[in-house]
Design a protein around this motif. Structure first.
Motif, PDB file in Angstrom:
ATOM      1  N   PHE A 389      26.199  89.311  37.792  1.00 33.91           N
ATOM      2  CA  PHE A 389      25.290  88.653  36.858  1.00 33.91           C
ATOM      3  C   PHE A 389      24.090  88.136  37.641  1.00 33.91           C
ATOM      4  N   PRO A 390      22.904  88.136  37.034  1.00 37.60           N
ATOM      5  CA  PRO A 390      21.713  87.675  37.753  1.00 37.60           C
ATOM      6  C   PRO A 390      21.816  86.202  38.122  1.00 37.60           C
ATOM      7  N   CYS A 391      21.083  85.857  39.168  1.00 36.47           N
ATOM      8  CA  CYS A 391      21.126  84.506  39.708  1.00 36.47           C
ATOM      9  C   CYS A 391      19.720  83.913  39.643  1.00 36.47           C
ATOM     10  N   LYS A 392      19.575  82.800  38.930  1.00 38.05           N
ATOM     11  CA  LYS A 392      18.292  82.115  38.847  1.00 38.05           C
ATOM     12  C   LYS A 392      18.316  80.899  39.762  1.00 38.05           C
ATOM     13  N   GLN A 393      17.216  80.713  40.507  1.00 37.31           N
ATOM     14  CA  GLN A 393      17.123  79.612  41.457  1.00 37.31           C
ATOM     15  C   GLN A 393      16.047  78.639  41.015  1.00 37.31           C
ATOM     16  N   SER A 394      16.313  77.357  41.222  1.00 37.30           N
ATOM     17  CA  SER A 394      15.298  76.327  40.979  1.00 37.30           C
ATOM     18  C   SER A 394      15.169  75.478  42.235  1.00 37.30           C
ATOM     19  N   TYR A 395      13.929  75.124  42.557  1.00 38.39           N
ATOM     20  CA  TYR A 395      13.631  74.412  43.795  1.00 38.39           C
ATOM     21  C   TYR A 395      13.362  72.946  43.506  1.00 38.39           C
ATOM     22  N   SER A 396      13.718  72.093  44.469  1.00 32.52           N
ATOM     23  CA  SER A 396      13.421  70.672  44.361  1.00 32.52           C
ATOM     24  C   SER A 396      11.941  70.444  44.640  1.00 32.52           C
ATOM     25  N   VAL A 397      11.500  69.201  44.473  1.00 31.12           N
ATOM     26  CA  VAL A 397      10.087  68.874  44.680  1.00 31.12           C
ATOM     27  C   VAL A 397       9.668  69.162  46.112  1.00 31.12           C
ATOM     28  N   ASP A 398      10.537  68.872  47.070  1.00 33.45           N
ATOM     29  CA  ASP A 398      10.169  69.122  48.465  1.00 33.45           C
ATOM     30  C   ASP A 398      10.255  70.589  48.845  1.00 33.45           C
ATOM     31  N   GLY A 399      10.792  71.416  47.976  1.00 29.23           N
ATOM     32  CA  GLY A 399      10.832  72.853  48.221  1.00 29.23           C
ATOM     33  C   GLY A 399      11.943  73.314  49.126  1.00 29.23           C
ATOM     34  N   HIS A 400      12.792  72.395  49.615  1.00 24.57           N
ATOM     35  CA  HIS A 400      13.844  72.772  50.553  1.00 24.57           C
ATOM     36  C   HIS A 400      15.199  72.912  49.877  1.00 24.57           C
ATOM     37  N   SER A 401      15.474  72.047  48.942  1.00 23.89           N
ATOM     38  CA  SER A 401      16.762  72.094  48.254  1.00 23.89           C
ATOM     39  C   SER A 401      16.665  73.056  47.068  1.00 23.89           C
ATOM     40  N   ILE A 402      17.692  73.894  46.934  1.00 21.55           N
ATOM     41  CA  ILE A 402      17.698  74.935  45.910  1.00 21.55           C
ATOM     42  C   ILE A 402      18.988  74.796  45.115  1.00 21.55           C
ATOM     43  N   SER A 403      18.920  75.072  43.844  1.00 23.25           N
ATOM     44  CA  SER A 403      20.131  75.073  43.018  1.00 23.25           C
ATOM     45  C   SER A 403      20.144  76.321  42.155  1.00 23.25           C
ATOM     46  N   SER A 404      21.349  76.758  41.838  1.00 19.32           N
ATOM     47  CA  SER A 404      21.525  77.901  40.953  1.00 19.32           C
ATOM     48  C   SER A 404      22.633  77.573  39.972  1.00 19.32           C
ATOM     49  N   LYS A 405      22.384  77.841  38.697  1.00 17.17           N
ATOM     50  CA  LYS A 405      23.377  77.569  37.662  1.00 17.17           C
ATOM     51  C   LYS A 405      23.825  78.869  37.005  1.00 17.17           C
ATOM     52  N   PHE A 406      25.093  78.875  36.569  1.00 18.81           N
ATOM     53  CA  PHE A 406      25.635  80.018  35.846  1.00 18.81           C
ATOM     54  C   PHE A 406      26.371  79.502  34.625  1.00 18.81           C
ATOM     55  N   CYS A 407      25.873  79.881  33.452  1.00 17.78           N
ATOM     56  CA  CYS A 407      26.451  79.391  32.194  1.00 17.78           C
ATOM     57  C   CYS A 407      27.084  80.493  31.359  1.00 17.78           C
ATOM     58  N   ASN A 408      26.931  81.744  31.776  1.00 14.62           N
ATOM     59  CA  ASN A 408      27.353  82.877  30.956  1.00 14.62           C
ATOM     60  C   ASN A 408      28.826  83.235  31.177  1.00 14.62           C
ATOM     61  N   HIS A 409      29.695  82.245  31.241  1.00 19.42           N
ATOM     62  CA  HIS A 409      31.118  82.515  31.471  1.00 19.42           C
ATOM     63  C   HIS A 409      31.865  82.810  30.184  1.00 19.42           C
ATOM     64  N   GLN A 410      31.249  82.512  29.036  1.00 17.64           N
ATOM     65  CA  GLN A 410      31.824  82.794  27.719  1.00 17.64           C
ATOM     66  C   GLN A 410      33.238  82.226  27.568  1.00 17.64           C
ATOM     67  N   HIS A 411      33.468  81.111  28.241  1.00 15.33           N
ATOM     68  CA  HIS A 411      34.751  80.408  28.151  1.00 15.33           C
ATOM     69  C   HIS A 411      35.929  81.325  28.494  1.00 15.33           C
ATOM     70  N   ARG A 412      35.767  82.055  29.587  1.00 13.77           N
ATOM     71  CA  ARG A 412      36.857  82.913  30.078  1.00 13.77           C
ATOM     72  C   ARG A 412      37.417  82.319  31.363  1.00 13.77           C
ATOM     73  N   SER A 413      38.717  82.125  31.398  1.00 13.35           N
ATOM     74  CA  SER A 413      39.354  81.616  32.611  1.00 13.35           C
ATOM     75  C   SER A 413      39.270  82.665  33.707  1.00 13.35           C
ATOM     76  N   GLY A 414      39.195  82.201  34.952  1.00 18.65           N
ATOM     77  CA  GLY A 414      39.188  83.137  36.061  1.00 18.65           C
ATOM     78  C   GLY A 414      38.489  82.574  37.272  1.00 18.65           C
ATOM     79  N   ILE A 415      38.291  83.450  38.261  1.00 20.14           N
ATOM     80  CA  ILE A 415      37.623  83.077  39.514  1.00 20.14           C
ATOM     81  C   ILE A 415      36.206  83.620  39.475  1.00 20.14           C
ATOM     82  N   TYR A 416      35.243  82.739  39.653  1.00 19.55           N
ATOM     83  CA  TYR A 416      33.831  83.091  39.680  1.00 19.55           C
ATOM     84  C   TYR A 416      33.314  82.904  41.106  1.00 19.55           C
ATOM     85  N   MET A 417      32.425  83.798  41.514  1.00 19.24           N
ATOM     86  CA  MET A 417      31.930  83.734  42.881  1.00 19.24           C
ATOM     87  C   MET A 417      30.396  83.727  42.900  1.00 19.24           C
ATOM     88  N   PHE A 418      29.854  82.841  43.718  1.00 17.93           N
ATOM     89  CA  PHE A 418      28.416  82.818  43.982  1.00 17.93           C
ATOM     90  C   PHE A 418      28.192  83.476  45.339  1.00 17.93           C
TER      91      PHE A 418
END
Length: 1006
Positions: A389-418
């Protein structure tokens, strides 16, 4: 990260279908691009025909240049997405190929195989291709009649790389550069944040380098004084922006960041900016409080309408070095100084912040989130159930810290990997998701019992109730007796199976019951109307009688099945020696028959008195017989006692098994003896059971020997001397004279440990090298070595294992197989478990045969009515039941892999199932084991040629390994000679390692 995996598949059906689809093209070279459609896994069960119709594409390779070398290039482009599985296949309708190599950053051999139309086929397979693998792949093929070069550019579609800045040669123009495919569009933005609505201007200049389209835009004089300067690159896959690093004295702090990260070799550009009401003020950039050189900076001045002025100063370095790390200060005659930190890294990094990894949710909205810092910027993706699945990144104000969220799990149990990677490193983080759900209940009637089963998360608890009737909604009377609740069992991640049984003790003929399962999420119930007169006619019998009838039936069924299994086992599994002698009856390898020794006469000179045998412990036991340790008195000469191994059948053996053992005895007397096989010493055939007496090997089989030495492995003897500060050296030299003629006779001077002369290197240089038909280096016969004559025992050899030992083991086994090959004898089960080790690290090929427990040995897989060592078998043996000397060569390649992995089971992590057989058919080869050099691995690969005719003979293997032994031994002992004198003090500094030894010490890339 591997650049690519070079594979040698013989996909006959695919090639035939493609040839038909291409209307029998007469071109000498055909280039095919194969894409795994819709991101499907290569192991996905789909028909071959559907794959061919969906994923094959002719690249239309055409002759671009003709002369001494024919150069072919495709008309169509190879375009792939990041993390996609693709394959390049080259089909060559040319004469016999002499050599084939693939070039991309480094050279790799390719070994084309013949398809059904006698065309050569070679493939290049990429599993989850990366951006770093984009570029031109060149195949260089030399045939009998001509030379060919096939150049195939591979383009990887990806979002733009993070833009970077540099100063043009004009010194007043800033360039912004971004690279990607497809080509990005680049825009300048002059806002606090680079929103798409921000005003922008654009200038462009295009170029292309190795499959990456490069765009260069210039920012001219009028924009150099803007407060915020962003460069944004975008294509249809994404957008990336970078701000010009600025220390603005008019701001309270540096913006957008007081810290700048770079890698060695990247351009460093810092802007110092200030605004003041009087244009006469000055600004300056200094590094660690030192003036920056004049040729590394330039200034600018712009007047404003309010009579104020903007001054800028740029500091630029085309290629940053480690020494450029430090603090850069922007100073002014009218403003307080500000400082920014610049860090120049040797290599990039990815640091993922520790966070919670297990989550339990219900129906609420939920997203996984990963926070990390990284440089250079990463490419990332999310994985679940073998899908990406595609990965979207968002940067903090200082440009050094990055976060990525994944919401498309469709409520399925299992192991997810980044998964995230940049050009220098890769990182993964796993998450486990448990989704709460209410029970799903099923009900069954079992004689006088009612069973309810619930599937839920978390596990369910049970309540049983009486109901007035089936349609009633008021089941209120709770049942508390006759209930058996079982402990919940986990069926899979996020799924618990709970069960409960109600014993029916009702006197009424009909009644209704309800079972209800409940957990934190909710409850679910099932009702049933029970008619005892219909539900179980068995229940009309007394309880004990019904139980007895059922138990009797089960007992009779078990007895019948046991008898059937025993009968089939006796019928199917008969003792047969793995060693078989062949009689060639035609010009082809597969035209042969096995020699039947039942009619041969047994020579009584091998007979040994059975009363002179004193038996000891059992060494091995199998379905048909066993091997027992024994002491034989007078078997070599009168008065001497010798440890031997005695092979015998079990007590209740049938006539066919006795005939088979006698045939083996006659065959062994016919073969003769060799130092690298377990030799026959005698036999007992008169007045009692048949005993075959063999040499005893004190260290057991090679597989367990290698595994026991893993902790004692050293690349060379020199390593051992270094660890002990060369304290062993004088001991070895003092024993030098006693070892002459008994030490390693590698075709070099036996005075390898001497202090006057060291001729190992000279000897290795004097070896006559030739090239065999498979490209394996061969030594001439006069330089043949005798590795097996080694007489050092374990104590003399420090109880350790070295790389030269592993080469020596491989050489000795090849010598033994060369001897069997000369006798037209095939082994059919060549593996480390069937090689024995004795004093002096001498290898001896054996045949456990009747003494191996193939029923309980996981290496022997049931196929049809036999048990086969599938992972060691050549394709023609596995799929056609054909065994030849060349099928033993394939097994020898697997044995080499076992030796140079120190006893790891072949094809680690791969189960023997339908996918395994598909891998073997497609030409899959194991990666290089950790302790093997590239030369050793090339020998393995030559043994695994799908076309058995292209595999080397054992004579060629012996010669090739002899050369490698001489080179290794010569290099190591030359280095030992240089370090002959032990240190005079306690200084622990190790001596310098020679280049030749470095090549042995460097672990290979797996």
């Amino acid at each position: 990260m591997a650049v690519c995996l070079l594979r040698l598949p013989v996909l006959v059906m695919t090639a035939m279908t493609f040839t038909s689809a291409m209307n029998q093209s007469t071109s000498e070279i055909t280039c095919v691009f194969i894409r795994q459609r819709d991101g499907a896994s290569r192991t996905e069960e789909t028909s071959v025909s559907s794959k061919i119709s969906n994923v094959l594409e002719d690249l239309e390779c055409h002759l671009n240049s003709q002369g001494a070398e024919n150069i072919y290039e495709p008309i169509k482009k190879v375009e792939a997405n990041v993390f996609e599985d693709i394959e390049l296949r080259i089909i060559m309708n040319i004469s016999e190929i002499i050599s084939c190599h693939c070039f991309f950053k480094e050279i790799q051999p390719c070994e084309p195989s013949l398809d059904s139309d006698n065309q050569y086929v070679t493939s290049l397979y990429f599993s989850q291709i990366r951006e770093t693998q984009a570029g031109k792949y060149t195949f260089s093929v030399i045939s009998k009649n001509s030379n060919y070069t096939i150049i195939v550019p591979v383009l990887i579609r990806s979002k733009p790389g993070k833009p970077y800045f540099r100063i043009s040669e004009k010194l007043d123009v800033i360039e912004c550069i971004s690279e990607s495919y497809p080509q990005p569009s680049v825009k300048w933005a002059f806002c606090r944040t680079p929103e798409k609505s921000c005003l922008n201007k654009m200038y462009e200049e295009n170029g292309e380098i190795d499959g990456i389209q490069k765009v260069q835009y210039e920012l001219h004089q009028s924009e150099l004084f803007e407060t915020y300067i962003w460069c944004c690159a975008a294509n249809d896959l994404g957008r990336e922006c970078t701000s010009l690093f600025t220390i603005d004295l008019s701001e309270r702090r540096a913006a957008p960041s007081a810290e700048l990260l770079l890698k060695v070799g990247e351009p460093l550009l810092i802007r110092c900016r200030a605004v003041y009401r009087n244009y006469k003020f000055r600004i300056n950039v200094s590094f660690e409080n030192k003036e920056v050189q004049q040729n590394c900076r330039f200034e600018g001045l712009e007047y404003q309408t309010d009579h104020s002025a903007i001054r800028t100063q740029y500091m630029f370095t085309p290629a940053a070095r480690k020494g450029d790390s430090g603090r850069y200060t922007c100073s002014s005659t009218a403003h307080p100084n500000q400082t920014a930190l610049v860090t120049v890294l040797e290599k990039g990094f990815i640091n993922i912040t520790d966070s919670r990894e297990d989550f339990e949710i219900g129906d609420e909205e939920f997203c996984f989130e990963v926070n990390f810092t990284a440089y250079p910027p990463v490419k990332c993706m999310w994985l679940f159930s073998q899908k990406t699945f595609p990965c979207k990144q968002s940067y903090s104000v200082d440009g050094h810290s990055i976060s990525s969220k994944f919401c498309n799990h469709q409520h399925r149990s299992g192991i997810y990997m980044f998964y995230a990677e940049n050009g220098d490193t890769a990182m993964t983080k796993k998450f486990t998701l448990y989704v709460r759900r209410k029970p799903e209940v099923t009900m069954q009637l079992l004689f006088k019992q009612i069973s309810c089963i619930a599937d839920s998360y978390p596990a369910s608890s049970w309540v049983w109730r009486h109901c007035p009737d089936l349609n009633s909604t008021n089941c209120t009377e709770e049942i508390k007796e006759g209930i058996q609740n079982f402990l919940p069992e986990r069926r899979s991640l996020g799924s618990w199976i709970s069960s409960s049984i109600l014993d029916v003790k009702e006197t009424a003929t009909t009644f209704s019951v309800e079972c209800c399962a409940s957990n934190l999420v909710g409850s679910n119930c099932r009702k049933s109307f029970i008619n005892m007169s219909v539900a179980g006619t068995v229940s009309s019998l007394p309880d004990n009688a019904a139980l007895c009838v059922f138990a009797g039936f089960i007992f009779l069924l078990i007895v019948f099945l046991c008898a059937l299994i025993c009968h089939k086992y006796k019928k199917q599994f008969r003792y047969e020696s793995q060693l078989q002698m062949m009689q060639v009856i035609g010009p082809l390898d597969n035209e042969y028959i096995y020699v039947d020794f039942r009619e041969y006469e047994y020579d009584l000179k091998w007979e040994f008195p059975r009363e002179n045998l004193e038996f000891g412990q059992v060494l091995g036991s199998g379905a048909f017989g066993k091997v027992v340790n024994a002491t034989a008195y007078g078997i070599s000469k009168a008065g001497d006692s010798v440890q031997v191994a005695v092979k015998m059948l079990k007590e209740k053996s049938d006539t066919s098994e006795k005939d088979a053992l006698m045939s083996e005895l006659k065959m062994m007397t016919h073969i003769g003896s060799h130092e690298n096989i377990v030799n026959l010493l005698g036999a007992c055939t008169v007045s009692g059971p048949i005993y075959l007496i063999f040499e005893y090997c004190c260290y057991g089989d090679l597989l367990n020997y290698l595994r026991s030495k893993r902790e004692k492995f050293h690349w060379t003897l020199t390593d051992i001397f270094k660890q002990h500060n060369f304290s062993f050296y004088h001991n070895i030299c003092s024993e030098q004279n006693s070892r002459k003629g008994a030490h390693l006779e590698y075709g070099v001077n036996t005075d390898l440990y001497g202090e006057d002369e060291l001729k190992a290197t000279q000897t290795s240089q004097n070896i006559n090298m030739t090239s065999g038909p498979n490209g394996i280096a061969l030594c001439s016969e006069e330089d043949e070595i005798k590795c097996a004559s080694r007489q050092m025992d374990e104590e003399e050899d420090f109880c350790v294992l070295t790389f030269e030992d592993l080469l020596c083991f491989a050489y000795q086994v090849a010598k033994g197989m060369e001897f069997l090959e000369s006798k037209l004898c095939i082994h059919r089960d060549l593996a480390a478990r069937n090689i024995l080790v004795t004093h002096g690290k001498v290898m001896k090929i054996c045949d456990f045969g009747l003494a191996r427990d193939v029923v309980n040995d996981s290496n022997y897989i049931v196929r049809g009515n036999v048990r086969l060592p599938v992972k060691w078998m050549a394709p023609e043996s596995l799929f056609e039941g054909m065994y030849t000397m060349k099928s033993d060569v394939w097994s020898y390649g697997i044995l080499l892999w076992e030796i140079f992995s120190l006893g790891v089971n072949p094809y680690p992590g791969i189960q023997v199932d339908a996918n395994f057989y598909k891998l073997i058919k497609s030409g899959f080869k194991m990666d290089r084991p950790y302790y093997a050099t590239k030369h050793v691995y090339y020998v393995m690969q030559s043994c695994w040629a799908l076309d058995s005719r292209r595999r080397p003979s054992f004579s060629q293997l012996v010669s090739s390994l002899a050369c490698q032994l001489v080179e290794a031994e010569g290099a190591v002992y030359q280095n030992m000679k240089k370090n002959a004198s032990p240190p005079k003090s306690n200084n622990k500094t190790n001596p310098r390692v020679s280049k030749a030894e470095e090549s042995l010490l460097s672990p290979p890339l797996l």
